[in-house]
Design a protein around this motif. Sequence first.
Motif, PDB file in Angstrom:
ATOM      1  N   PHE A 171      37.962  50.970  -8.061  1.00 18.46           N
ATOM      2  CA  PHE A 171      38.182  49.592  -8.115  1.00 18.46           C
ATOM      3  C   PHE A 171      38.403  49.126  -6.702  1.00 18.46           C
ATOM      4  N   GLY A 172      37.900  47.691  -7.218  1.00 22.17           N
ATOM      5  CA  GLY A 172      37.601  47.250  -5.954  1.00 22.17           C
ATOM      6  C   GLY A 172      36.483  47.737  -4.804  1.00 22.17           C
ATOM      7  N   ALA A 173      35.293  48.135  -5.273  1.00 23.49           N
ATOM      8  CA  ALA A 173      34.755  49.083  -4.789  1.00 23.49           C
ATOM      9  C   ALA A 173      33.707  48.150  -3.402  1.00 23.49           C
ATOM     10  N   SER A 174      33.631  46.623  -3.550  1.00 24.09           N
ATOM     11  CA  SER A 174      33.128  45.985  -2.451  1.00 24.09           C
ATOM     12  C   SER A 174      33.540  45.342  -1.482  1.00 24.09           C
ATOM     13  N   GLY A 175      35.084  45.980  -1.211  1.00 22.90           N
ATOM     14  CA  GLY A 175      36.320  45.523  -0.404  1.00 22.90           C
ATOM     15  C   GLY A 175      35.496  46.368   1.186  1.00 22.90           C
ATOM     16  N   PHE A 176      35.990  46.295   1.593  1.00 25.19           N
ATOM     17  CA  PHE A 176      36.149  46.583   3.189  1.00 25.19           C
ATOM     18  C   PHE A 176      36.274  48.348   3.099  1.00 25.19           C
ATOM     19  N   THR A 177      37.224  48.781   2.581  1.00 22.47           N
ATOM     20  CA  THR A 177      37.993  50.474   2.307  1.00 22.47           C
ATOM     21  C   THR A 177      37.452  50.578   1.725  1.00 22.47           C
ATOM     22  N   GLY A 178      37.304  49.820   0.054  1.00 30.02           N
ATOM     23  CA  GLY A 178      36.240  50.582  -1.212  1.00 30.02           C
ATOM     24  C   GLY A 178      34.679  50.796  -0.995  1.00 30.02           C
ATOM     25  N   GLN A 179      34.050  50.337   0.650  1.00 26.64           N
ATOM     26  CA  GLN A 179      32.661  50.550   0.379  1.00 26.64           C
ATOM     27  C   GLN A 179      32.847  52.117   0.825  1.00 26.64           C
ATOM     28  N   PHE A 180      33.878  52.396   1.816  1.00 32.81           N
ATOM     29  CA  PHE A 180      34.051  53.719   2.471  1.00 32.81           C
ATOM     30  C   PHE A 180      34.558  55.070   1.585  1.00 32.81           C
ATOM     31  N   PHE A 229      40.785  47.002  13.496  1.00 32.83           N
ATOM     32  CA  PHE A 229      40.807  47.290  11.722  1.00 32.83           C
ATOM     33  C   PHE A 229      41.067  46.595  11.205  1.00 32.83           C
ATOM     34  N   HIS A 230      40.827  46.126   9.662  1.00 29.78           N
ATOM     35  CA  HIS A 230      40.302  44.840   8.985  1.00 29.78           C
ATOM     36  C   HIS A 230      41.969  44.614   8.586  1.00 29.78           C
ATOM     37  N   ASP A 231      42.127  42.576   8.905  1.00 27.12           N
ATOM     38  CA  ASP A 231      43.083  42.187   8.738  1.00 27.12           C
ATOM     39  C   ASP A 231      43.580  42.553   7.674  1.00 27.12           C
ATOM     40  N   GLY A 232      42.897  43.192   6.731  1.00 27.30           N
ATOM     41  CA  GLY A 232      43.964  43.288   5.167  1.00 27.30           C
ATOM     42  C   GLY A 232      45.085  44.238   5.858  1.00 27.30           C
ATOM     43  N   THR A 233      45.024  45.045   6.625  1.00 29.10           N
ATOM     44  CA  THR A 233      46.502  46.183   6.892  1.00 29.10           C
ATOM     45  C   THR A 233      47.169  45.009   8.242  1.00 29.10           C
ATOM     46  N   TRP A 234      46.701  43.906   8.183  1.00 26.86           N
ATOM     47  CA  TRP A 234      47.500  43.082   9.290  1.00 26.86           C
ATOM     48  C   TRP A 234      48.173  43.046   8.667  1.00 26.86           C
ATOM     49  N   GLN A 235      47.377  41.580   7.163  1.00 30.81           N
ATOM     50  CA  GLN A 235      48.806  40.671   6.651  1.00 30.81           C
ATOM     51  C   GLN A 235      49.168  41.747   5.705  1.00 30.81           C
ATOM     52  N   LEU A 255      49.537  33.255  11.340  1.00 35.48           N
ATOM     53  CA  LEU A 255      49.180  35.230  11.608  1.00 35.48           C
ATOM     54  C   LEU A 255      48.249  35.231  10.654  1.00 35.48           C
ATOM     55  N   ILE A 256      48.313  35.086   9.654  1.00 33.74           N
ATOM     56  CA  ILE A 256      46.858  35.786   8.921  1.00 33.74           C
ATOM     57  C   ILE A 256      45.811  35.012   9.070  1.00 33.74           C
ATOM     58  N   LYS A 257      45.768  33.673   9.401  1.00 39.39           N
ATOM     59  CA  LYS A 257      45.004  32.583   9.648  1.00 39.39           C
ATOM     60  C   LYS A 257      44.158  32.597  10.697  1.00 39.39           C
ATOM     61  N   TYR A 258      44.734  33.678  11.645  1.00 32.55           N
ATOM     62  CA  TYR A 258      43.731  33.691  12.929  1.00 32.55           C
ATOM     63  C   TYR A 258      43.905  35.191  13.482  1.00 32.55           C
ATOM     64  N   PRO A 259      44.110  36.631  12.997  1.00 35.83           N
ATOM     65  CA  PRO A 259      44.207  37.106  13.422  1.00 35.83           C
ATOM     66  C   PRO A 259      43.784  38.444  14.614  1.00 35.83           C
ATOM     67  N   GLU A 260      42.713  37.599  15.037  1.00 35.09           N
ATOM     68  CA  GLU A 260      41.810  37.998  15.965  1.00 35.09           C
ATOM     69  C   GLU A 260      42.617  37.932  17.380  1.00 35.09           C
ATOM     70  N   PHE A 261      43.328  36.094  16.989  1.00 31.95           N
ATOM     71  CA  PHE A 261      43.297  36.144  18.430  1.00 31.95           C
ATOM     72  C   PHE A 261      45.228  36.299  18.604  1.00 31.95           C
ATOM     73  N   PHE A 262      45.947  36.757  17.976  1.00 36.64           N
ATOM     74  CA  PHE A 262      46.900  36.692  17.621  1.00 36.64           C
ATOM     75  C   PHE A 262      47.081  38.536  18.049  1.00 36.64           C
ATOM     76  N   SER A 263      46.363  39.346  17.519  1.00 36.20           N
ATOM     77  CA  SER A 263      46.337  40.976  18.145  1.00 36.20           C
ATOM     78  C   SER A 263      45.195  41.229  19.315  1.00 36.20           C
ATOM     79  N   GLY A 289      35.922  43.993  10.359  1.00 34.67           N
ATOM     80  CA  GLY A 289      36.326  45.291  10.658  1.00 34.67           C
ATOM     81  C   GLY A 289      36.198  46.070  12.001  1.00 34.67           C
ATOM     82  N   PRO A 290      36.241  47.295  12.220  1.00 28.06           N
ATOM     83  CA  PRO A 290      35.240  48.070  13.225  1.00 28.06           C
ATOM     84  C   PRO A 290      33.283  47.978  12.451  1.00 28.06           C
TER      85      PRO A 290
END
Length: 433
Positions: free
Chosen positions: A12-21, A190-196, A307-315, A323-324
């Motif tokens: 379930f959630g197969a089209s998400g970033f983690t789900g595809q793998f 990493f994908h920003d879902g982990t960040w959130q 933080l959620i809006k600009y994950p790349e800047f703040f991390s 994602g990678p």
Amino acid sequence: MASGRPYDLIIFGASGFTGQFVVEETARVAAEADSPRPLSWTVAGRNRTKLEEVLGRTASALGAPELKSKECIICDINDPLSIASMCQQGSVILNCVGPYRFFGEPVVKACIENGTHCVDVSGEPQFLEGMQLKYDEQAAEKGVYIVGSCGFDSIPADMGILYTRSQLKGILTAVESFLLVKSGPEGASFHDGTWQSAIHGIADQENLRKLRRQFGHKPLPVIGAKLRRRGSVFYSNIMNQYAIPFIGSDPSVVKRTQRYLHENLKESPVQYGAYAAVGGLGSVILLMIAGFFFWCFSSCRWGRNLLIKYPEFFSAGYFTRQGPSRKQMEGTSFSMTFLGEGYQEGQDPQEGQDPQQSQPTVKIYTQVKGPEPGYIATPIAMVQAAVTILWEQKSLPNRGGVYSPGAAFSKTTLIERLNKHGIEFAVISKPEA
């Protein structure tokens, strides 16, 4: 649980970033020749086009064109009837839809109501422990196994301690683990879902404390010498670099497992300290500065929104919405080194002396290592957890319920399965940096 369902596993959630793998890994495992019988599986989500695209990419990557014609299950996390319908078609749901604190409970509820087992890869203690508090008895009544944190959070740590205990000739009383992530020339991200998930977890610490008080747990007994707490930053001679406390879900998941094993199987509880190796002094200074600002911003609404809006800047580019890349993942690996200590067989660590003064008499070093943790190792762990539930139900706890991985799988062959699929458990004579 009802039999005769069309699918063993549903992602379930197969089209998400983690789900595809997870889809790719499931397809690989389903193609193996040593299953008790052919493994039936499919994908589920709310967008048919995206699901079909994932199946198409997987078919191309694995040279399996038949995957393109696989049926998709259309369901939406906001539509309880569609979630129930999905659950009725499968034996085990692999839930990849996060953050779980917002989207996880409807899946847990539907799985229990429809007699379907469920695994997820949550690293969110509030969700994991909240589901145990709310649904454990209902899952037990239905004979359903709900097992959270079945990814990099927290199978290497949780099962690593059980492996260490099984390899020690004596009584294991304390373990420290040191995580090291190595990246290749392309770096790691990493994908920003982990960040959130991390942002919301820090913001909600008080509610987590309130939740834990509702369990009414008594403190676990300390067997043997008490494991000393290390500082917030220290130099590890074992890892030959600086280390800090690991802030993920591993300590809370391990504690749940140790409580279950102690209270239900009368096993001696193991104390645990989790750390992450971070490199030299320059890395420590940067991490301390970044950690301070991350905590400050996570503590207020406007800061969280930024933080959620600009994950790349703040991390500093470490967490991204994309994602990678494949090259980044191929060049990244992890190792988790366990330093275990305890007492010889036949020796009572508390007999005739103050356990606080008693010194351990035996030590053991073990290690769990594997590929990129977030999107290669996590799908491996998740799929092997799911097939363990599917094929080894007689080795699971006697009652259904909401479990941590170590509690659910302590009597199964999960470690052997992981070893065969690239997450390796081994005793080491000398810790590898």
